[in-house]
Scaffold this motif. Structure first.
Motif, short mmCIF file in Angstrom:
data_model
loop_
_atom_site.label_atom_id
_atom_site.label_comp_id
_atom_site.label_asym_id
_atom_site.label_seq_id
_atom_site.Cartn_x
_atom_site.Cartn_y
_atom_site.Cartn_z
N SER A 19 18.90 28.11 42.67
CA SER A 19 20.00 27.39 43.31
C SER A 19 19.51 26.00 43.65
O SER A 19 18.30 25.78 43.79
N GLY A 20 20.44 25.05 43.78
CA GLY A 20 19.99 23.70 44.08
C GLY A 20 21.12 22.78 44.43
O GLY A 20 22.29 23.01 44.08
N TYR A 21 20.78 21.72 45.19
CA TYR A 21 21.69 20.63 45.49
C TYR A 21 21.24 19.41 44.68
O TYR A 21 20.09 19.02 44.74
N ALA A 22 22.17 18.84 43.92
CA ALA A 22 21.82 17.68 43.09
C ALA A 22 22.27 16.41 43.77
O ALA A 22 23.34 16.34 44.37
N GLY A 23 21.47 15.36 43.65
CA GLY A 23 21.84 14.04 44.18
C GLY A 23 22.06 14.09 45.68
O GLY A 23 21.34 14.73 46.41
N GLY A 24 23.09 13.38 46.16
CA GLY A 24 23.35 13.34 47.60
C GLY A 24 24.56 14.14 47.99
O GLY A 24 25.09 13.99 49.07
N GLY A 25 25.07 15.02 47.12
CA GLY A 25 26.31 15.73 47.38
C GLY A 25 26.11 17.03 48.13
O GLY A 25 25.00 17.44 48.46
N ASN A 26 27.22 17.73 48.37
CA ASN A 26 27.19 18.99 49.09
C ASN A 26 27.42 20.17 48.16
O ASN A 26 27.61 21.29 48.63
N GLU A 27 27.44 19.93 46.84
CA GLU A 27 27.75 20.97 45.88
C GLU A 27 26.51 21.81 45.62
O GLU A 27 25.49 21.31 45.13
N LEU A 28 26.57 23.11 45.96
CA LEU A 28 25.45 24.02 45.72
C LEU A 28 25.61 24.63 44.33
O LEU A 28 26.59 25.31 44.05
N VAL A 29 24.64 24.36 43.46
CA VAL A 29 24.65 24.93 42.11
C VAL A 29 23.84 26.22 42.15
O VAL A 29 22.66 26.22 42.49
N THR A 30 24.47 27.35 41.82
CA THR A 30 23.79 28.65 41.88
C THR A 30 23.58 29.26 40.50
O THR A 30 23.07 30.36 40.41
N ASP A 31 23.97 28.55 39.47
CA ASP A 31 23.80 29.03 38.10
C ASP A 31 22.68 28.25 37.43
O ASP A 31 22.73 27.03 37.34
N ARG A 32 21.64 28.97 36.97
CA ARG A 32 20.48 28.30 36.37
C ARG A 32 20.88 27.49 35.15
O ARG A 32 20.40 26.35 34.95
N ASP A 33 21.75 28.03 34.31
CA ASP A 33 22.17 27.31 33.12
C ASP A 33 22.88 26.02 33.48
O ASP A 33 22.73 25.00 32.79
N GLU A 34 23.66 26.05 34.58
CA GLU A 34 24.35 24.84 35.01
C GLU A 34 23.34 23.79 35.47
O GLU A 34 23.48 22.60 35.20
N TRP A 35 22.29 24.25 36.16
CA TRP A 35 21.26 23.31 36.61
C TRP A 35 20.51 22.71 35.42
O TRP A 35 20.18 21.53 35.39
N VAL A 36 20.21 23.54 34.40
CA VAL A 36 19.56 23.03 33.20
C VAL A 36 20.44 21.98 32.53
O VAL A 36 19.96 20.94 32.07
N ARG A 37 21.76 22.24 32.51
CA ARG A 37 22.68 21.29 31.91
C ARG A 37 22.66 19.96 32.67
O ARG A 37 22.63 18.88 32.09
N ILE A 38 22.67 20.05 34.02
CA ILE A 38 22.63 18.83 34.84
C ILE A 38 21.33 18.06 34.59
O ILE A 38 21.31 16.83 34.47
N THR A 39 20.21 18.80 34.51
CA THR A 39 18.91 18.15 34.26
C THR A 39 18.91 17.42 32.92
O THR A 39 18.47 16.27 32.82
N ARG A 40 19.43 18.07 31.91
CA ARG A 40 19.45 17.44 30.59
C ARG A 40 20.41 16.26 30.53
O ARG A 40 20.16 15.27 29.83
N GLN A 41 21.51 16.34 31.28
CA GLN A 41 22.41 15.20 31.34
C GLN A 41 21.74 14.02 32.03
O GLN A 41 21.89 12.86 31.62
N ASP A 42 20.96 14.33 33.10
CA ASP A 42 20.19 13.30 33.78
C ASP A 42 19.24 12.63 32.79
O ASP A 42 19.14 11.40 32.72
N PHE A 43 18.54 13.43 31.97
CA PHE A 43 17.60 12.89 30.99
C PHE A 43 18.31 12.04 29.94
O PHE A 43 17.78 11.02 29.49
N SER A 44 19.51 12.45 29.53
CA SER A 44 20.23 11.70 28.50
C SER A 44 20.77 10.38 29.04
O SER A 44 20.85 9.39 28.32
#
Length: 484
Positions: free
Chosen positions: A41-66
């Motif tokens: 689980s994780g909070y990305a950036g400065g928001g309040n959105e809790l990401v609890t799906d690992r695949d969603e976090w991987v997607r966010i990480t890869r979007q950050d890299f792109s």
């Protein structure tokens, strides 16, 4: 919560894993995703959105890299490691982010990263990540796509509202859709007696539907949760009286389970009205948030308590001092604040290292707590400085001074006793370090709101230095005229 010191070997192992994480992130290396636990689980950036799906976090990480494909530079400012248990370690780091664009605004801001490592089998995995960047920067640079996640949640909430309306009209279809959902879907009459509850409630709390239907909604909650639920119900009744449409209401409350456990649920509720606008019932969903509440409690612990001694920190001390001043005003009883400074701490650190010094500070914290009442406050002010605050002493100033002096002398005596510090080593027997230490104590007796909390702390600090000047291992009371 008991403080657990990081063993040196574990410290090095977790620090190495953290350094690997930073290097992979800075290099925009996709191998970073292999460090994430399946239960992430994780909070990305400065928001309040809790990401609890690992695949969603991987997607966010890869979007950050792109979005920023070039290597970035991490300028580390500070880092702290702390054991939460034998299998859980939290790492908190502060740093500047230098993107491959000149004069980027992020390089002038300090970001905070919290990583929670958990031992899974023989490997340490990251189970939680929270990175904090000023919100307006996330909006401008959108390094983490929180806005898109929030927009998606709004769409989902609107879909839930529309779906609920349809399910009220077609009961058979309603039951079919709710058989396998993880969230609990429920409905009550206008008096909050339950008329329907989905099978998910049995999976979460252990109660069969027939044990719940016909009961009042407050029976879903434990004693603390009932108070919160009744406040929401009263708000709903007031809205009915005023003909106000509140839409979906939400609150968080603890629910009781059949086996005696308590779980946390986030409740979303909406009134059902007839053609005349009269409330005929309520419907909504309850989503379990126990893990999220536990994580919030840990974050609160880090914000208001010293990570080493588990004592209140300066922020919480200041709040309690303000409360003590307000209570003094109401009751007319004096309070007292003591500034306690260890006299012989630095030589221990110099000779045996900070690890042993930390053991001494933990022992000092326990001795201080044993000298005061449950209602009193013991806080770590910083380094080897502690603050003790006593409340509800006496309406008479002289009597209050006498009471405070008894406690101060008890503390002075207790802290001057010998310390036998047990140092554990991985792979070999523990060793013992004996140390002798005393304390200089400055005391201020206060009443009402005549002075500010800052003044009280300053005066207690001055009195403490008078105790130091008197030869240490002493107690001095602050007096406005400069005397004792």
């Amino acid at each position: 919560m008991t403080s657990i010191l990081l063993h040196p070997d574990r410290h090095r192992k977790i620090r190495a894993l953290f350094d690997e994480y930073i290097e992979l992130y800075a290099g925009r290396d996709d191998r970073l995703t292999t460090l994430f636990s399946e239960n992430f689980s994780g909070y990305a950036g400065g928001g309040n959105e809790l990401v609890t799906d690992r695949d969603e976090w991987v997607r966010i990480t890869r979007q950050d890299f792109s979005e920023v494909p070039g290597r970035i530079r991490i300028e580390m400012r500070d880092i702290a490691l702390q054991d939460l248990s034998e299998e859980v370690v939290v790492v908190t780091a502060f740093f500047n982010i230098h993107l491959p664009q000149p004069e980027h605004v992020l390089s002038r801001e300090v970001a905070r990263l919290v990583l929670i490592f958990r031992l899974e089998g023989e490997d340490w995995k990251i189970v939680h990540s929270g990175i904090s960047i000023p919100y307006q920067l996330v909006q401008e640079g959108e390094v983490y796509p929180l806005q898109r996640l929030q927009e998606r949640n709004q769409v989902l909430e609107a879909l839930v509202a529309e779906r609920t309306r349809e399910l009220n009209e077609r009961e058979a279809f309603y039951r079919l859709l709710t058989e396998d959902t993880l969230d609990v879907i429920w409905r009550t009459d206008a008096n909050f007696f339950i008329t329907y509850i989905s099978p998910s409630d049995e999976r979460l709390r252990g109660f069969k539907a027939e044990e719940v239907i016909g009961r009042h909604a407050t029976e879903l909650f434990d004693a603390d949760g009932v108070i919160i639920a009744k406040e929401a119900m009263n708000k709903g009744r007031a809205a009915q009286h005023d003909r106000t449409n509140l839409g979906f209401m939400s609150f968080e409350a603890s629910h009781r389970c059949k086996d005696g456990r308590a779980i946390w649920g986030e409740v979303f509720s909406k009134a059902v009205r007839d053609e005349h606008g009269t409330i005929t019932g309520y419907h909504g969903i309850t989503r379990e948030i126990t893990k999220r509440k536990q994580m919030q409690d840990q974050v609160k612990e880090l914000a208001f308590y010293d990570t080493l001694t588990r004592l209140p920190n300066r922020r919480l001390l200041n709040d309690r001092l303000c409360q003590a001043l307000a209570a003094s005003k109401r009751s007319g009883q004096h309070g007292a604040l003591m500034f306690v400074d260890l006299d012989n701490f630095k030589p221990l650190n110099d000779k045996h290292g900070h690890f042993v010094g930390d053991l001494l500070l933990i022992e000092v914290a326990q001795r201080l707590k044993s000298c005061v009442r449950e209602m009193d406050t013991v806080a770590r002010f910083g380094g080897d400085e502690f603050v003790v605050m006593l409340g509800e002493l006496d309406v008479d100033h002289a009597a209050s001074i006498a009471l405070a002096e008894v406690v101060a002398e008890k503390i002075r005596t207790r802290l001057s006793g010998a310390y036998c510090l047990q140092v554990e080593h991985e792979g070999r027997a523990a060793s013992s370090v004996e140390h002798h230490c005393s304390a200089s104590i400055g005391v201020v007796v206060f009443l009402d709101h005549e002075v500010s909390p800052d003044d009280i702390l300053i005066w207690a600090d001055k009195a403490m230095y008078q105790a130091k000047a008197a030869g240490r291992n002493a107690i001095r009371f602050y007096a406005a005229d400069g005397g004792e």
